[in-house]
Write a protein that holds these residues in place. Sequence first.
Motif, PDB file in Angstrom:
ATOM      1  N   MET A 131       0.571  -1.335   0.156  1.00  0.00           N
ATOM      2  CA  MET A 131      -0.531   0.359   0.082  1.00  0.00           C
ATOM      3  C   MET A 131       0.857   1.171  -0.062  1.00  0.00           C
ATOM      4  SD  MET A 131      -3.750   0.424  -0.234  1.00  0.00           S
ATOM      5  CE  MET A 131      -4.510   1.728   0.138  1.00  0.00           C
ATOM      6  N   ILE A 132       2.410   1.074   0.494  1.00  0.00           N
ATOM      7  CA  ILE A 132       2.796   2.490   0.776  1.00  0.00           C
ATOM      8  C   ILE A 132       3.112   2.742  -0.955  1.00  0.00           C
ATOM      9  CG2 ILE A 132       5.621   2.797   0.872  1.00  0.00           C
ATOM     10  CD1 ILE A 132       5.785   1.146   2.845  1.00  0.00           C
ATOM     11  N   TRP A 133       2.964   2.248  -2.048  1.00  0.00           N
ATOM     12  CA  TRP A 133       3.364   2.806  -3.357  1.00  0.00           C
ATOM     13  C   TRP A 133       2.499   3.606  -3.910  1.00  0.00           C
ATOM     14  CZ3 TRP A 133       8.117   3.672  -4.271  1.00  0.00           C
ATOM     15  CH2 TRP A 133       9.154   2.577  -3.897  1.00  0.00           C
ATOM     16  N   VAL A 134       1.110   3.095  -3.210  1.00  0.00           N
ATOM     17  CA  VAL A 134      -0.183   3.257  -4.122  1.00  0.00           C
ATOM     18  C   VAL A 134      -0.155   5.042  -3.079  1.00  0.00           C
ATOM     19  CG1 VAL A 134      -2.439   3.379  -3.738  1.00  0.00           C
ATOM     20  CG2 VAL A 134      -1.545   1.506  -4.094  1.00  0.00           C
ATOM     21  N   TRP A 135      -0.034   4.788  -1.819  1.00  0.00           N
ATOM     22  CA  TRP A 135      -0.104   6.251  -1.243  1.00  0.00           C
ATOM     23  C   TRP A 135       0.699   7.519  -2.365  1.00  0.00           C
ATOM     24  CZ3 TRP A 135      -4.872   6.686  -0.438  1.00  0.00           C
ATOM     25  CH2 TRP A 135      -4.986   6.248   0.436  1.00  0.00           C
ATOM     26  N   VAL A 136       2.448   6.773  -2.615  1.00  0.00           N
ATOM     27  CA  VAL A 136       3.057   7.542  -3.065  1.00  0.00           C
ATOM     28  C   VAL A 136       3.285   7.999  -4.329  1.00  0.00           C
ATOM     29  CG1 VAL A 136       5.272   7.572  -4.514  1.00  0.00           C
ATOM     30  CG2 VAL A 136       5.276   5.921  -1.537  1.00  0.00           C
TER      31      VAL A 136
ATOM     32  N   ALA B 157      -0.075  11.921   4.622  1.00  0.00           N
ATOM     33  CA  ALA B 157      -0.961  11.398   5.650  1.00  0.00           C
ATOM     34  C   ALA B 157      -0.934   9.864   5.759  1.00  0.00           C
ATOM     35  CB  ALA B 157      -2.178  11.538   6.282  1.00  0.00           C
ATOM     36  N   ALA B 158      -2.140   9.421   4.617  1.00  0.00           N
ATOM     37  CA  ALA B 158      -2.623   8.102   4.591  1.00  0.00           C
ATOM     38  C   ALA B 158      -0.859   7.345   4.632  1.00  0.00           C
ATOM     39  CB  ALA B 158      -3.141   8.037   3.417  1.00  0.00           C
ATOM     40  N   LEU B 159       0.451   7.870   3.858  1.00  0.00           N
ATOM     41  CA  LEU B 159       1.289   7.264   3.537  1.00  0.00           C
ATOM     42  C   LEU B 159       2.344   7.074   5.000  1.00  0.00           C
ATOM     43  CD1 LEU B 159       3.579   6.026   1.666  1.00  0.00           C
ATOM     44  CD2 LEU B 159       4.952   8.386   1.596  1.00  0.00           C
ATOM     45  N   ALA B 160       1.958   7.796   5.898  1.00  0.00           N
ATOM     46  CA  ALA B 160       2.797   7.987   7.114  1.00  0.00           C
ATOM     47  C   ALA B 160       1.678   6.596   8.571  1.00  0.00           C
ATOM     48  CB  ALA B 160       2.536   9.313   7.951  1.00  0.00           C
ATOM     49  N   ALA B 161       0.683   6.444   7.576  1.00  0.00           N
ATOM     50  CA  ALA B 161      -0.461   5.569   8.461  1.00  0.00           C
ATOM     51  C   ALA B 161      -0.028   4.278   8.362  1.00  0.00           C
ATOM     52  CB  ALA B 161      -1.889   5.664   8.201  1.00  0.00           C
ATOM     53  N   THR B 162       0.420   3.866   6.927  1.00  0.00           N
ATOM     54  CA  THR B 162       0.798   2.658   6.092  1.00  0.00           C
ATOM     55  C   THR B 162       2.415   2.167   7.075  1.00  0.00           C
ATOM     56  OG1 THR B 162       2.555   3.710   4.905  1.00  0.00           O
ATOM     57  CG2 THR B 162       0.269   3.072   4.538  1.00  0.00           C
ATOM     58  N   PHE B 163       3.207   2.764   8.039  1.00  0.00           N
ATOM     59  CA  PHE B 163       3.970   2.254   9.367  1.00  0.00           C
ATOM     60  C   PHE B 163       3.335   2.197  10.135  1.00  0.00           C
ATOM     61  CE2 PHE B 163       5.726   5.375   6.137  1.00  0.00           C
ATOM     62  CZ  PHE B 163       7.173   4.401   5.546  1.00  0.00           C
TER      63      PHE B 163
ATOM     64  N   THR C  23      -0.112   1.083  10.807  1.00  0.00           N
ATOM     65  CA  THR C  23      -1.336   0.185  10.658  1.00  0.00           C
ATOM     66  C   THR C  23      -1.351  -0.244   9.282  1.00  0.00           C
ATOM     67  OG1 THR C  23      -3.500   0.059  10.948  1.00  0.00           O
ATOM     68  CG2 THR C  23      -2.777   1.772   9.857  1.00  0.00           C
ATOM     69  N   LYS C  24      -1.295  -1.729   9.044  1.00  0.00           N
ATOM     70  CA  LYS C  24      -2.024  -2.686   8.038  1.00  0.00           C
ATOM     71  C   LYS C  24      -3.517  -2.139   7.361  1.00  0.00           C
ATOM     72  CE  LYS C  24       2.654  -3.736   7.164  1.00  0.00           C
ATOM     73  NZ  LYS C  24       3.029  -2.644   6.296  1.00  0.00           N
ATOM     74  N   ASN C  25      -4.148  -1.698   8.106  1.00  0.00           N
ATOM     75  CA  ASN C  25      -5.784  -1.881   8.248  1.00  0.00           C
ATOM     76  C   ASN C  25      -5.931  -0.538   7.042  1.00  0.00           C
ATOM     77  OD1 ASN C  25      -8.457  -0.722   7.587  1.00  0.00           O
ATOM     78  ND2 ASN C  25      -8.634  -1.236   9.986  1.00  0.00           N
ATOM     79  N   ILE C  26      -5.985  -1.003   5.878  1.00  0.00           N
ATOM     80  CA  ILE C  26      -6.775   0.156   4.773  1.00  0.00           C
ATOM     81  C   ILE C  26      -7.371   0.986   4.549  1.00  0.00           C
ATOM     82  CG2 ILE C  26      -6.954  -0.180   2.142  1.00  0.00           C
ATOM     83  CD1 ILE C  26      -6.016  -2.985   1.995  1.00  0.00           C
ATOM     84  N   ALA C  27      -8.884   0.755   5.917  1.00  0.00           N
ATOM     85  CA  ALA C  27     -10.017   1.460   5.987  1.00  0.00           C
ATOM     86  C   ALA C  27      -9.775   3.217   6.497  1.00  0.00           C
ATOM     87  CB  ALA C  27     -10.596   0.783   6.834  1.00  0.00           C
ATOM     88  N   ILE C  28      -8.175   2.267   7.692  1.00  0.00           N
ATOM     89  CA  ILE C  28      -8.196   3.369   8.793  1.00  0.00           C
ATOM     90  C   ILE C  28      -6.913   4.550   7.457  1.00  0.00           C
ATOM     91  CG2 ILE C  28      -6.126   4.004  10.422  1.00  0.00           C
ATOM     92  CD1 ILE C  28      -7.125   2.053  11.528  1.00  0.00           C
ATOM     93  N   GLN C  29      -5.646   3.688   6.971  1.00  0.00           N
ATOM     94  CA  GLN C  29      -5.258   4.590   5.757  1.00  0.00           C
ATOM     95  C   GLN C  29      -6.681   5.614   4.726  1.00  0.00           C
ATOM     96  OE1 GLN C  29      -3.205   1.914   3.468  1.00  0.00           O
ATOM     97  NE2 GLN C  29      -2.179   0.739   5.393  1.00  0.00           N
ATOM     98  N   VAL C  30      -7.368   4.847   4.192  1.00  0.00           N
ATOM     99  CA  VAL C  30      -7.787   5.507   3.494  1.00  0.00           C
ATOM    100  C   VAL C  30      -8.582   7.005   4.423  1.00  0.00           C
ATOM    101  CG1 VAL C  30     -10.940   5.100   2.003  1.00  0.00           C
ATOM    102  CG2 VAL C  30      -8.389   3.707   2.035  1.00  0.00           C
ATOM    103  N   PHE C  31      -9.660   6.289   5.513  1.00  0.00           N
ATOM    104  CA  PHE C  31     -10.331   7.259   6.701  1.00  0.00           C
ATOM    105  C   PHE C  31      -9.416   8.869   6.775  1.00  0.00           C
ATOM    106  CE2 PHE C  31     -10.857   8.929  10.724  1.00  0.00           C
ATOM    107  CZ  PHE C  31     -11.859   9.900  10.223  1.00  0.00           C
TER     108      PHE C  31
END
Length: 141
Positions: free
Chosen positions: A1-6, A33-39, A41-49
């Motif tokens: 998911m890191i590359w998606v946010w990048v 913010a979502a990229l930082a969240a990947t470090f 949590t792996k929860n995609i819902a939290i990253q998208v939120f």
Amino acid sequence: MIWVWVAVIAIAIIVEVLSAQLLSIWFALGGVAALAATFFTKNIAIQVFLFLAVSIVALAIIYPLARKSLKIEHVKTNADRYIGKLAVVTEEISNIEAKGQVKVDNQIWSARSENGETISEGTKVHVLRIEGVKLIVSAAE
């Protein structure tokens, strides 16, 4: 998911640079913010939120500030100063013949009469408005 946010960040920045109209900078901030969240949590819902929340908050805060500072205002020209002044006809004004000149503040302007009347040379007139490069005048009373 890191590359998606990048990729989201990169695309948002590229669109912003190409448009220069504050179209996508919010999404770049949300992507960070979502990229930082990947470090954390792996929860995609939290990253998208986080992506959506930060993007919306950035839009709500930055856009009004940027719009106010980038606001383009109508700038009056120096020619506006002639409106309401008294002028002297230096060449007979005839709307039918599309001719006529006045002198106002030592400047010669093409002129037309407000109501279509012919105004003879030497007559004093009031400048009512400017249309293009012509003064619209009426005979002084």
